[in-house]
Design an enzyme around this catalytic site. Structure first.
Site, mmCIF file in Angstrom:
data_model
loop_
_atom_site.group_PDB
_atom_site.id
_atom_site.type_symbol
_atom_site.label_atom_id
_atom_site.label_comp_id
_atom_site.label_asym_id
_atom_site.label_seq_id
_atom_site.Cartn_x
_atom_site.Cartn_y
_atom_site.Cartn_z
ATOM 1 N N VAL A 268 42.790 36.323 34.685
ATOM 2 C CA VAL A 268 42.141 37.632 34.687
ATOM 3 C C VAL A 268 42.576 38.467 35.887
ATOM 4 O O VAL A 268 43.012 39.606 35.764
ATOM 5 C CB VAL A 268 40.604 37.486 34.688
ATOM 6 C CG1 VAL A 268 39.935 38.851 34.820
ATOM 7 C CG2 VAL A 268 40.139 36.786 33.422
ATOM 8 N N ARG B 15 49.011 28.608 44.958
ATOM 9 C CA ARG B 15 49.050 29.787 44.079
ATOM 10 C C ARG B 15 49.565 31.018 44.838
ATOM 11 O O ARG B 15 50.411 31.754 44.333
ATOM 12 C CB ARG B 15 47.639 30.051 43.536
ATOM 13 C CG ARG B 15 47.486 31.295 42.668
ATOM 14 C CD ARG B 15 48.169 31.154 41.348
ATOM 15 N NE ARG B 15 47.773 32.197 40.415
ATOM 16 C CZ ARG B 15 48.496 32.574 39.384
ATOM 17 N NH1 ARG B 15 49.673 32.010 39.150
ATOM 18 N NH2 ARG B 15 48.058 33.515 38.562
ATOM 19 N N THR C 142 33.465 31.275 36.008
ATOM 20 C CA THR C 142 32.040 30.956 35.879
ATOM 21 C C THR C 142 31.915 29.791 34.895
ATOM 22 O O THR C 142 31.657 29.995 33.710
ATOM 23 C CB THR C 142 31.224 32.175 35.394
ATOM 24 O OG1 THR C 142 31.930 32.828 34.327
ATOM 25 C CG2 THR C 142 31.009 33.168 36.513
ATOM 26 N N THR D 167 32.145 36.453 33.707
ATOM 27 C CA THR D 167 31.137 36.417 32.648
ATOM 28 C C THR D 167 29.878 35.700 33.129
ATOM 29 O O THR D 167 29.949 34.572 33.630
ATOM 30 C CB THR D 167 31.688 35.696 31.402
ATOM 31 O OG1 THR D 167 32.885 36.339 30.987
ATOM 32 C CG2 THR D 167 30.669 35.718 30.277
ATOM 33 N N CYS E 64 36.140 30.745 27.667
ATOM 34 C CA CYS E 64 35.152 31.753 27.238
ATOM 35 C C CYS E 64 34.245 31.283 26.116
ATOM 36 O O CYS E 64 33.055 31.049 26.319
ATOM 37 C CB CYS E 64 35.884 33.031 26.788
ATOM 38 S SG CYS E 64 36.581 33.996 28.146
ATOM 39 N N ARG F 287 42.117 24.921 30.182
ATOM 40 C CA ARG F 287 40.698 24.904 30.517
ATOM 41 C C ARG F 287 39.807 24.636 29.295
ATOM 42 O O ARG F 287 39.932 25.274 28.278
ATOM 43 C CB ARG F 287 40.293 26.222 31.169
ATOM 44 C CG ARG F 287 40.862 26.420 32.567
ATOM 45 C CD ARG F 287 40.566 27.803 33.088
ATOM 46 N NE ARG F 287 41.221 28.838 32.305
ATOM 47 C CZ ARG F 287 41.021 30.143 32.492
ATOM 48 N NH1 ARG F 287 40.180 30.557 33.414
ATOM 49 N NH2 ARG F 287 41.658 31.030 31.747
#
Length: 423
Positions: free
Chosen positions: A12, A35, A83, A118, A258, A329
């Site tokens: 994101v 990263r 989250t 989220t 998600c 994920r």
């Protein structure tokens, strides 16, 4: 002059930082040193940005850093941290809380903190804001302000990129709501929608994925019913989809960061308020059980074809939560692996899209480091779990060449012409 800091440089945050870097000064912040070093060298392991796009951002003056001193002079902070949920399916707000605590140390008069992660309605103002106030010693909506603009990134989707997806925005005051909306409008070509409050924007995001989860659960339950009847679910869906208002979805595994996670944020808040969200929790139960069901059907097909299960060799093609994407994920392929190993089967997993080192952080099984179609090993059953392009292009002969005896093809994604069993 606006200077933006994007906190969290995953699927994101990085594309968002890139989009803003075309018009603003931007600092991308992440606590992962590896990263940061990779991004500064022009490499994005998530594949969300191409090498050209990343170099373009660097040429625009974007800075990637893990040093808090590098974000002290920013005046807009956008938080895009994960989250997740814990082992009891309860929201884990630790990344949000820690990010807020860190930001509290650098907040200045009139700064704006915008959250994209989220959450359930109320988290921004009831969880994050108190941390900002405590660390900064400043007062919310007097000294600093907040906004919420939920992320809508679809990992691996090169068509619906961040600037091409309409953005919901909100702010902690009517004036700040307009500032936040104008900020996003300046880079989001698809346009924006200004919600009436932060809580409304938070709720809008969490129900997007909850609705999809419930719809997929219905299709998955229908698949279980039709499989028992002995008819092909996909053929039923094709027939039903001839009606103009039928929502055409396919059965399958529901993983990712998600859809398989966000509903638990909403159910947590609902139960906290004394309401039992039976439909949403029921959908979660159905979708969480699909891996076990697929494993059971694999065993059933092997038994039908006189193949022993214990010490058999089974190949699973694909482990990411969706096709043509390296994102591991919350992948539900692991449920299939765990169940088959309970039966005593030897399970090999192959996925050309994933970084073998990265799998160690998100997946507790080792993956093959070589293409099984180029080896001499034979398999008693092959499960196609992800529709990567590399697997779509495989021919019947390819499967036959690595099969032990009669090939058993379990097709979860509907990409094989004549599978032994299809979800």
């Amino acid at each position: 002059m606006t200077k933006i800091c994007v906190i969290g440089l995953g699927y994101v945050g990085l594309p968002l930082a890139h989009a803003f870097s075309e018009k603003y000064r931007v600092v991308g912040f992440d606590i992962n040193e590896i990263r940061i070093n990779e991004l500064n060298s022009g490499f994005d392991r998530t594949l969300e940005l191409s090498e050209i796009q990343l170099k373009e951002a660097l040429n625009n003056g974007i800075t990637f850093s893990l040093d808090i001193k590098d974000i002290e002079d920013c005046n807009v902070y956008i938080v895009t941290v994960p989250t997740p949920i814990d082992s009891s399916n309860r929201p884990d707000l630790t990344p949000l809380v820690k990010s807020s605590q860190m930001l509290g140390k650098v907040l200045k008069k009139n700064d704006i903190v915008i959250y994209e992660s989220t959450v359930y309605p109320g988290v921004t103002e009831e969880v994050c804001v108190p941390e900002l106030e405590r660390e900064s010693g400043m007062k919310f909506n007097t000294d600093f302000f907040c906004g919420y603009s939920p992320e809508r990134i679809n990992p691996g989707d090169k068509e619906h990129t961040v600037t091409k997806i309409l953005k919901v925005t909100s702010g902690s005051t009517p004036e700040i709501a307009t500032v936040v909306d104008d900020l996003y409008s300046s880079v989001i070509t698809a346009g924006t929608f200004k919600a009436t409050s932060i809580k409304v924007a938070e709720a809008a995001k969490v129900i997007e994925n909850t609705q999809r989860d419930v719809n997929i659960a219905l299709i998955n339950e229908l698949a279980l019913i039709f499989d028992s009847i002995g008819i092909d679910t996909n053929e039923v869906i094709d027939a039903a989809a001839t009606k103009w208002n039928f929502i055409k979805l396919k059965p399958g595994l529901v993983g990712g960061h998600c859809i398989g996670v966000d509903p638990y944020y909403l159910t947590f808040k609902a139960e906290e308020l004394g309401y039992k969200p039976n439909l949403i929790l029921g959908a979660r139960q159905i979708n969480n059980g699909m891996g076990k069901y697929i494993a059971e059907q694999t065993v059933k097909q092997m038994i039908k074809n006189d193949k022993k299960i214990k010490d058999s060799n089974i190949l699973i093609l694909g482990v990411t939560f969706k096709e043509n994407c390296p994102d591991l994920r919350n992948t539900k392929v692991t449920d299939i692996v765990d169940e088959l190993r309970e039966y005593g089967a030897n399970v090999d997993i192959y996925d050309p899209w994933v970084d073998l080192e990265e799998t160690k952080h998100h997946f507790h099984h080792e993956l093959l480091d070589k293409n099984p179609f180029e080896s001499d090993k034979k398999y008693d059953s092959i499960i196609i779990a992800v529709a990567h392009n590399e697997f779509v292009s495989l021919r019947e002969e390819d499967f036959k060449n690595i099969s032990s005896g009669k090939e058993i093809l379990i097709d979860i994604k509907g990409i094989v012409q004549n599978p032994t069993w299809r979800l």
